[in-house]
Motif scaffolding. Sequence first.
Motif, PDB file in Angstrom:
ATOM      1  N   ALA A  79      59.340  71.574  38.673  1.00 19.09           N
ATOM      2  CA  ALA A  79      58.121  71.313  37.894  1.00 19.09           C
ATOM      3  C   ALA A  79      58.418  71.570  36.434  1.00 19.09           C
ATOM      4  O   ALA A  79      59.210  72.448  36.093  1.00 19.09           O
ATOM      5  N   GLY A  80      57.766  70.785  35.555  1.00 18.98           N
ATOM      6  CA  GLY A  80      57.956  70.941  34.120  1.00 18.98           C
ATOM      7  C   GLY A  80      59.045  70.041  33.581  1.00 18.98           C
ATOM      8  O   GLY A  80      59.920  69.586  34.325  1.00 18.98           O
ATOM      9  N   ASN A  81      58.978  69.781  32.273  1.00 21.37           N
ATOM     10  CA  ASN A  81      59.984  68.909  31.650  1.00 21.37           C
ATOM     11  C   ASN A  81      60.449  69.403  30.282  1.00 21.37           C
ATOM     12  O   ASN A  81      61.005  68.635  29.509  1.00 21.37           O
ATOM     13  N   GLY A  82      60.207  70.679  29.990  1.00 21.06           N
ATOM     14  CA  GLY A  82      60.617  71.223  28.700  1.00 21.06           C
ATOM     15  C   GLY A  82      59.511  71.285  27.679  1.00 21.06           C
ATOM     16  O   GLY A  82      59.677  71.873  26.611  1.00 21.06           O
ATOM     17  N   THR A  83      58.365  70.687  27.998  1.00 14.99           N
ATOM     18  CA  THR A  83      57.214  70.668  27.094  1.00 14.99           C
ATOM     19  C   THR A  83      56.190  71.696  27.546  1.00 14.99           C
ATOM     20  O   THR A  83      55.885  71.787  28.739  1.00 14.99           O
ATOM     21  N   LYS A  84      55.654  72.473  26.597  1.00 17.82           N
ATOM     22  CA  LYS A  84      54.628  73.459  26.931  1.00 17.82           C
ATOM     23  C   LYS A  84      53.338  72.748  27.320  1.00 17.82           C
ATOM     24  O   LYS A  84      52.833  71.897  26.600  1.00 17.82           O
ATOM     25  N   LEU A  98      53.173  69.775  33.849  1.00 17.99           N
ATOM     26  CA  LEU A  98      53.635  70.656  32.789  1.00 17.99           C
ATOM     27  C   LEU A  98      53.257  72.102  33.087  1.00 17.99           C
ATOM     28  O   LEU A  98      52.200  72.380  33.668  1.00 17.99           O
ATOM     29  N   LEU A  99      54.119  73.023  32.678  1.00 23.29           N
ATOM     30  CA  LEU A  99      53.885  74.457  32.827  1.00 23.29           C
ATOM     31  C   LEU A  99      53.826  75.104  31.446  1.00 23.29           C
ATOM     32  O   LEU A  99      54.151  74.472  30.438  1.00 23.29           O
ATOM     33  N   ASN A 100      53.446  76.382  31.418  1.00 23.12           N
ATOM     34  CA  ASN A 100      53.298  77.087  30.151  1.00 23.12           C
ATOM     35  C   ASN A 100      53.875  78.497  30.287  1.00 23.12           C
ATOM     36  O   ASN A 100      53.239  79.397  30.805  1.00 23.12           O
ATOM     37  N   SER A 101      55.112  78.654  29.856  1.00 20.89           N
ATOM     38  CA  SER A 101      55.809  79.946  29.835  1.00 20.89           C
ATOM     39  C   SER A 101      55.767  80.676  31.175  1.00 20.89           C
ATOM     40  O   SER A 101      55.257  81.797  31.273  1.00 20.89           O
ATOM     41  N   PRO A 102      56.315  80.079  32.225  1.00 15.88           N
ATOM     42  CA  PRO A 102      56.417  80.816  33.489  1.00 15.88           C
ATOM     43  C   PRO A 102      57.342  82.014  33.311  1.00 15.88           C
ATOM     44  O   PRO A 102      58.449  81.868  32.810  1.00 15.88           O
TER      45      PRO A 102
END
Length: 473
Positions: A79-84, A98-102
């Motif tokens: 999951a995620g692609n480098g974008t916050k 998109l994820l945010n600082s896991p």
Amino acid sequence: MHIAFKNFLVVTDLDGNFVVQIGSSGEEGLQDGSFDDATFNRPQGLAYNPKKNILYVADTENHALREIDFVDEKVRTLAGNGTKGSDYIGGGKGDTQLLNSPWDVCFHPIEEKVYIAMAGQHQIWEHDILDGITRAFSGDGYERNLNGSSSTSTSFAQPSGLSLSRDLAEIYIADSESSSIRAVNLKTGGSRLLAGGDPIFSDNLFKFGDQDGIGSEVLFQHPLGVVCTKHGEIYITDSYNHKIKKFDPTSKRVSTIAGTGKAGFKDGTAVTAQLSEPSGIVEGDNGRLFIADTNNSLIRYLDLNNDEYALSTLELKGFQPPKPKLRSFKRLRRRTSADTETINIDAISSNEGNLSIEISLPNEYHFSKEARSRFSVDIEPEDAVNIDLLDGFLNPEGSATLHFKRSSNSASMARINIKVYYCKEDEVCLYQSLLFEVPFREGAPNSTKADVTLAHFVKPKTLTSSSLRPVAL
């Protein structure tokens, strides 16, 4: 044992003997593939799936969940692609979600789910291994310390450490910004307090310190790691207190088992041992706890087989560790929350000078005396600019002066993170997270000394009904 370094991971046995390295170049990036080709960006939390021989990785600065397959020797992004991201619900698959600082992960072997401490937006998420969907599990996204019976009536404040309970019914959480240890029910998504924090005023993130005891009388200071052992006891890395603490599930009591309260490096028994901002913690074999002693750049271990809890240093053998920095310690932990206000400063072309922080408040407010406002500095690239103090406190008037000197002609960026704690007389205490981005221009710097002012006027945020009451500091 799996160890996350800045941009790569190392596997050793429990005696510290090197087995394999993932991300051999050590370069920052988000690339899947073989162990040699894969790249990471400040990975933090790790969780192992023994059935499939897979390691799950919270790749924090890539805002991604990764998996390391030791059978195929491949790295893949789940999951995620480098974008916050700024999605508080989720439900997508792969790089579309998109994820945010896991910050940390734990694996549930029966549900076959990976739970994620989404520190950047104050939630707990889940990734379903079977269908590949990643979604929010608990927390409404507001940064506060609120326990409720459901996922939508629960709020966290930068959750940073996760550990499954022995009966697999709950997740224990090191809720860093509220300085508390909490538990989330895996059926309802609701939460309960184990120790620390303010159980009455959910917006109060100032209740921190260093005090053992029971329940809310306990004071932590920014706990980052938590682990539940096979016997059901819970151990905590109390990061800013430089201690390891134990929560007894029977008596509900928290006690210090290692660390003097001062940052340092010293092996020995609990009353004499020293650590420096310990973060991750895991259970090993033969009654040992392994600890990431972050600012000492070491792996330490505690022997739980005797009452003295001897702390020792694990020797890592067979690979070349990162070179130690000669200047002031720099924390690996640098993240901005969703409510951080960013202030951009004009590019600096001078070789040397001063950065003067000047934070001001409305007339009826004052800076908190109990919770001192603090700053921390990141440089990118790390050695491009030397700043005399990378961590510290603002003075009672809300100011500080940092001296800088460039060591490179290349373009670079200084990011100065400031946490402002301020109060209104006889009413409420609040906080504001600020980020000053200070670029340094490429090319030969001129010799004129620069005096750059980093000024900001804090505008109190809209108060909730709970925060209009007095806050006990």
